[in-house]
Motif scaffolding. Structure first.
Motif, mmCIF file in Angstrom:
data_model
loop_
_atom_site.group_PDB
_atom_site.id
_atom_site.type_symbol
_atom_site.label_atom_id
_atom_site.label_comp_id
_atom_site.label_asym_id
_atom_site.label_seq_id
_atom_site.Cartn_x
_atom_site.Cartn_y
_atom_site.Cartn_z
ATOM 1 N N GLY A 7 0.828 -1.204 0.000
ATOM 2 C CA GLY A 7 0.000 0.000 0.000
ATOM 3 C C GLY A 7 0.855 1.244 0.000
ATOM 4 O O GLY A 7 2.086 1.178 -0.093
ATOM 5 N N GLY A 8 0.205 2.383 0.096
ATOM 6 C CA GLY A 8 0.904 3.661 0.100
ATOM 7 C C GLY A 8 0.909 4.280 1.473
ATOM 8 O O GLY A 8 -0.120 4.305 2.164
ATOM 9 N N GLY A 9 2.070 4.792 1.871
ATOM 10 C CA GLY A 9 2.196 5.387 3.188
ATOM 11 C C GLY A 9 2.672 6.823 3.110
ATOM 12 O O GLY A 9 2.850 7.389 2.035
ATOM 13 N N PRO A 16 5.603 4.238 -1.233
ATOM 14 C CA PRO A 16 5.340 2.799 -1.344
ATOM 15 C C PRO A 16 5.791 2.043 -0.091
ATOM 16 O O PRO A 16 6.893 2.262 0.424
ATOM 17 C CB PRO A 16 6.159 2.375 -2.566
ATOM 18 N N GLN A 17 4.940 1.170 0.380
ATOM 19 C CA GLN A 17 5.262 0.302 1.509
ATOM 20 C C GLN A 17 5.380 -1.121 0.972
ATOM 21 O O GLN A 17 4.380 -1.735 0.589
ATOM 22 C CB GLN A 17 4.177 0.397 2.583
ATOM 23 N N ASN A 18 6.599 -1.631 0.955
ATOM 24 C CA ASN A 18 6.879 -2.923 0.337
ATOM 25 C C ASN A 18 7.383 -3.936 1.359
ATOM 26 O O ASN A 18 8.228 -3.619 2.200
ATOM 27 C CB ASN A 18 7.938 -2.775 -0.766
ATOM 28 N N LYS A 83 -11.119 1.612 -6.846
ATOM 29 C CA LYS A 83 -10.536 2.423 -7.908
ATOM 30 C C LYS A 83 -10.016 3.744 -7.351
ATOM 31 O O LYS A 83 -8.913 4.195 -7.677
ATOM 32 C CB LYS A 83 -11.588 2.668 -8.993
ATOM 33 N N LYS A 84 -10.789 4.345 -6.466
ATOM 34 C CA LYS A 84 -10.377 5.610 -5.859
ATOM 35 C C LYS A 84 -9.155 5.401 -4.968
ATOM 36 O O LYS A 84 -8.225 6.226 -4.975
ATOM 37 C CB LYS A 84 -11.531 6.185 -5.051
ATOM 38 N N ARG A 85 -9.144 4.307 -4.212
ATOM 39 C CA ARG A 85 -7.989 4.029 -3.355
ATOM 40 C C ARG A 85 -6.744 3.810 -4.185
ATOM 41 O O ARG A 85 -5.648 4.280 -3.835
ATOM 42 C CB ARG A 85 -8.256 2.800 -2.479
ATOM 43 N N ALA A 86 -6.886 3.066 -5.299
ATOM 44 C CA ALA A 86 -5.737 2.803 -6.172
ATOM 45 C C ALA A 86 -5.170 4.099 -6.737
ATOM 46 O O ALA A 86 -3.945 4.267 -6.839
ATOM 47 C CB ALA A 86 -6.148 1.859 -7.306
ATOM 48 N N GLU A 87 -6.019 5.034 -7.104
ATOM 49 C CA GLU A 87 -5.552 6.327 -7.623
ATOM 50 C C GLU A 87 -4.808 7.104 -6.543
ATOM 51 O O GLU A 87 -3.793 7.757 -6.814
ATOM 52 C CB GLU A 87 -6.751 7.134 -8.129
ATOM 53 N N THR A 88 -5.296 7.021 -5.306
ATOM 54 C CA THR A 88 -4.669 7.755 -4.207
ATOM 55 C C THR A 88 -3.246 7.273 -3.957
ATOM 56 O O THR A 88 -2.329 8.072 -3.730
ATOM 57 C CB THR A 88 -5.502 7.605 -2.921
ATOM 58 N N ILE A 89 -3.042 5.952 -3.999
ATOM 59 C CA ILE A 89 -1.722 5.401 -3.679
ATOM 60 C C ILE A 89 -0.879 5.153 -4.922
ATOM 61 O O ILE A 89 0.189 4.527 -4.845
ATOM 62 C CB ILE A 89 -1.872 4.083 -2.879
ATOM 63 N N LYS A 90 -1.354 5.636 -6.098
ATOM 64 C CA LYS A 90 -0.611 5.507 -7.359
ATOM 65 C C LYS A 90 -0.386 4.032 -7.732
ATOM 66 O O LYS A 90 0.717 3.616 -8.091
ATOM 67 C CB LYS A 90 0.739 6.230 -7.280
ATOM 68 N N ARG A 386 -3.467 -1.530 -0.377
ATOM 69 C CA ARG A 386 -3.919 -1.573 -1.763
ATOM 70 C C ARG A 386 -5.129 -2.506 -1.922
ATOM 71 O O ARG A 386 -5.324 -3.426 -1.135
ATOM 72 C CB ARG A 386 -2.785 -2.037 -2.679
ATOM 73 N N PRO A 387 -5.947 -2.276 -2.957
ATOM 74 C CA PRO A 387 -7.088 -3.159 -3.207
ATOM 75 C C PRO A 387 -6.605 -4.528 -3.700
ATOM 76 O O PRO A 387 -5.555 -4.637 -4.336
ATOM 77 C CB PRO A 387 -7.870 -2.444 -4.308
ATOM 78 N N PRO A 388 -7.360 -5.576 -3.443
ATOM 79 C CA PRO A 388 -7.003 -6.895 -3.966
ATOM 80 C C PRO A 388 -7.286 -6.972 -5.470
ATOM 81 O O PRO A 388 -8.205 -6.324 -5.975
ATOM 82 C CB PRO A 388 -7.896 -7.849 -3.183
ATOM 83 N N GLN A 389 -6.492 -7.783 -6.159
ATOM 84 C CA GLN A 389 -6.727 -8.003 -7.585
ATOM 85 C C GLN A 389 -7.758 -9.113 -7.810
ATOM 86 O O GLN A 389 -8.463 -9.110 -8.818
ATOM 87 C CB GLN A 389 -5.411 -8.382 -8.280
ATOM 88 N N SER A 390 -7.808 -10.045 -6.901
ATOM 89 C CA SER A 390 -8.772 -11.142 -7.022
ATOM 90 C C SER A 390 -10.099 -10.738 -6.402
ATOM 91 O O SER A 390 -10.232 -9.663 -5.811
ATOM 92 C CB SER A 390 -8.219 -12.402 -6.358
#
Length: 523
Positions: A7-9, A16-18, A83-90, A386-390
């Motif tokens: 996710g994004g921090g 990026p938080q990896n 979708k909105k969350r994904a845009e926020t965290i790039k 981040r949102p799940p892909q599945s």
């Protein structure tokens, strides 16, 4: 360095938080109150490991993780929020499915997953049955005798027959192993009946699980996500916790040392981890600590999921380097102390107070700290997961059934195998003894079958393989004749076979055995 984007921090949630794959075997923690997003975080990390070619094992305690085997959809009710969350965290959100294999102890929602009683061992079995120290000691004696007699103890009927033997010859057995009380044996037998009534006997038998079947990748190199149906299993918490601990122990004892690989060989998610430690004896806690401390060198990462970090003993908590902490509520003085204690385990961030952040983060947001280069804990950050892909939520039951039916594991595990083991061998010996002609009795009165302690420990018990495998039963010394004339030199197994035959030969015996062996003799 390769990592899993969690996710994004930071400010604006753009840092990026990896979770670095190199440190994926350094274990981790996902914690937070109910409804704060732990399941989504679990699904996201499982997806990341799978995409990196790392097999995953996780228990589905709420029945909603099967969606990992299907792609997410733009028609899902949460798509716009994702979708909105994904845009926020790039984050470039693309939906996809992941290779999945479904397992279920009862074989209803996946392939049956079994272990033999011998593989489970007395320590874990005692935990499963909630035995006290004295009863656990008797169970150890039973396992030891099975080992020395070469009797494979594969399922519950083998163990139950063995306990009948121990009860009937408690006096003789006590001479070698210490006091074995019939009351303790009876208590174990009653607990076994409770386990059977709960459906727990399904966990024991063959074909037993081969660990390599949990460590597969698909044709595209993605790690298979093994999902254990656990919503029913959770109704028997000790069975759930003990089974998963057995699986961890088997991985620990079986896999070779690999040091620190570039990525884990397997990642194991232990949901509802507090069940493992509730009222657990010190010996069991020590075993879990040993596994957590050493299994990482075998390439296995273990991630505990629980509502509160305080649910996990400090000796275990100290081994968990990768952490995702969702919101903790502090409604009572104890909650406030737990919150402060949890915040103190993180590397502080000068931009905010960690305890306040843990209390205030919203659903889908967490406080995270992942190991950085050289294994140094990262500075704590407020992170938007981040949102799940599945697919979020369970897949259609028909789709799941079709996936199970088409899996290569179906042919291997669907049908139970009941090969010759302790119970069958003792029955065969009993039948053989009954068919032999009576030998002439000696003129002098014969001594009792077990009149000497030497017959317990001095070679009358045949040496055999472990209680999970085969071996000869009751091997005699070459100088001792076989048959009825040698009754005074019978091994414990031979004596038990005769006693067992006598019991089965009467209606009273049949009723007793029915109660002990769980339906072998139907009315």
């Amino acid at each position: 360095m390769d990592g899993i984007f969690a996710g994004g921090g930071g400010e604006g949630y753009v840092l990026p938080q990896n979770l670095l794959l190199k440190y994926g075997n350094r274990h981790g923690l996902i914690a937070g109150a109910t409804g704060t997003g732990k399941t989504v975080t679990l699904q996201v990390l499982a997806e990341g490991f799978s995409a990196a070619g790392v097999p995953v094992f996780m228990a589905d305690v709420k029945g909603d993780l099967s969606g990992v085997g299907a792609p997410g959809s733009e028609t899902h009710k949460l798509h716009e929020a994702f979708k909105k969350r994904a845009e926020t965290i790039k984050y470039d959100l693309t939906y996809r499915q992941f290779p999945v294999c479904f397992w279920d102890i009862w074989g209803e929602l996946g392939h049956p997953i079994r272990a033999t009683v011998g593989e489970m061992g007395p320590l874990l079995l005692a935990r499963m049955l909630d035995l006290n120290e004295v009863q656990e000691g008797v169970l150890n004696v039973a396992f030891r005798l099975a080992d020395e007699e070469g009797l494979p103890v594969l399922d519950l009927k083998d163990l139950q027959a063995l306990l009948v033997f121990v009860a009937e010859h408690a006096e003789e057995i006590s001479r070698r192993y210490g006091l074995v009380a019939g009351t303790s044996v009876g208590a174990i037998q009653r607990q076994l009946l409770v386990l059977e009534n709960q459906g727990g006997s399904a966990i024991f038998g063959e074909p037993a699980l081969e660990l390599s079947d949990l460590m597969r990748v698909d044709a595209n190199g993605a790690g298979v996500i093994n999902v254990l149906a656990a919503s029913k299993l959770m109704l028997v918490p000790q069975l759930y916790a003990t089974f998963l601990l057995w699986l961890l122990s088997e991985l620990f004892e079986t896999l070779p040392e690999v040091g620190d690989p570039d990525r884990p060989k397997l990642v194991f998610f232990f949901d509802e981890a507090h069940l493992l430690f509730n009222d657990a004896p010190k010996a069991l806690i020590a075993k879990v600590e040993q596994v957590a401390r050493l299994i990482r060198s075998k390439g296995v990462g273990v991630y505990f999921i629980s509502q509160n970090p305080a649910d996990i003993p400090e000796v275990i908590l100290g081994q968990l380097g990768n952490r995702v902490q969702h919101a903790l509520r502090a409604f009572t003085p104890k909650d406030q102390k737990d919150l402060e204690k949890a915040s103190e385990t993180y590397r502080p961030n000068p931009r905010f107070d960690t305890a306040t952040a843990i209390r205030d983060v919203g659903t889908g947001e967490a406080v995270t700290s992942f190991l950085e280069d050289k294994g140094v804990p990262g500075i704590v950050e407020r992170t938007l997961i981040r949102p799940p892909q599945s697919q979020l939520g369970p897949i259609d039951a028909g789709v799941r059934a079709a996936m199970v039916a088409s899996s290569p594991m179906q042919a291997k595990y669907a049908k139970t195998v009941d090969r010759e083991s302790a119970y069958e061998r003792l029955q065969a010996r009993a039948a053989g003894e009954a068919a032999e002609p009576a030998a002439p009795q000696p003129e002098a009165p014969s001594a009792p079958v077990y009149s000497s302690a030497r017959r317990i420990g001095g070679g009358a018990i045949g040496g055999g393989s472990s209680y999970g495998g085969g071996g000869s039963v009751g091997a005699s010394s070459p100088s001792e004749p076989r048959g009825r004339a040698a009754s005074r030199s019978d091994s414990l197994g031979e004596a038990f076979a005769k006693s067992f035959a006598r019991q089965i030969g009467t209606q009273t015996g049949k009723a007793m055995v029915r109660g002990l062996l769980g339906g072998l003799f139907k009315r």
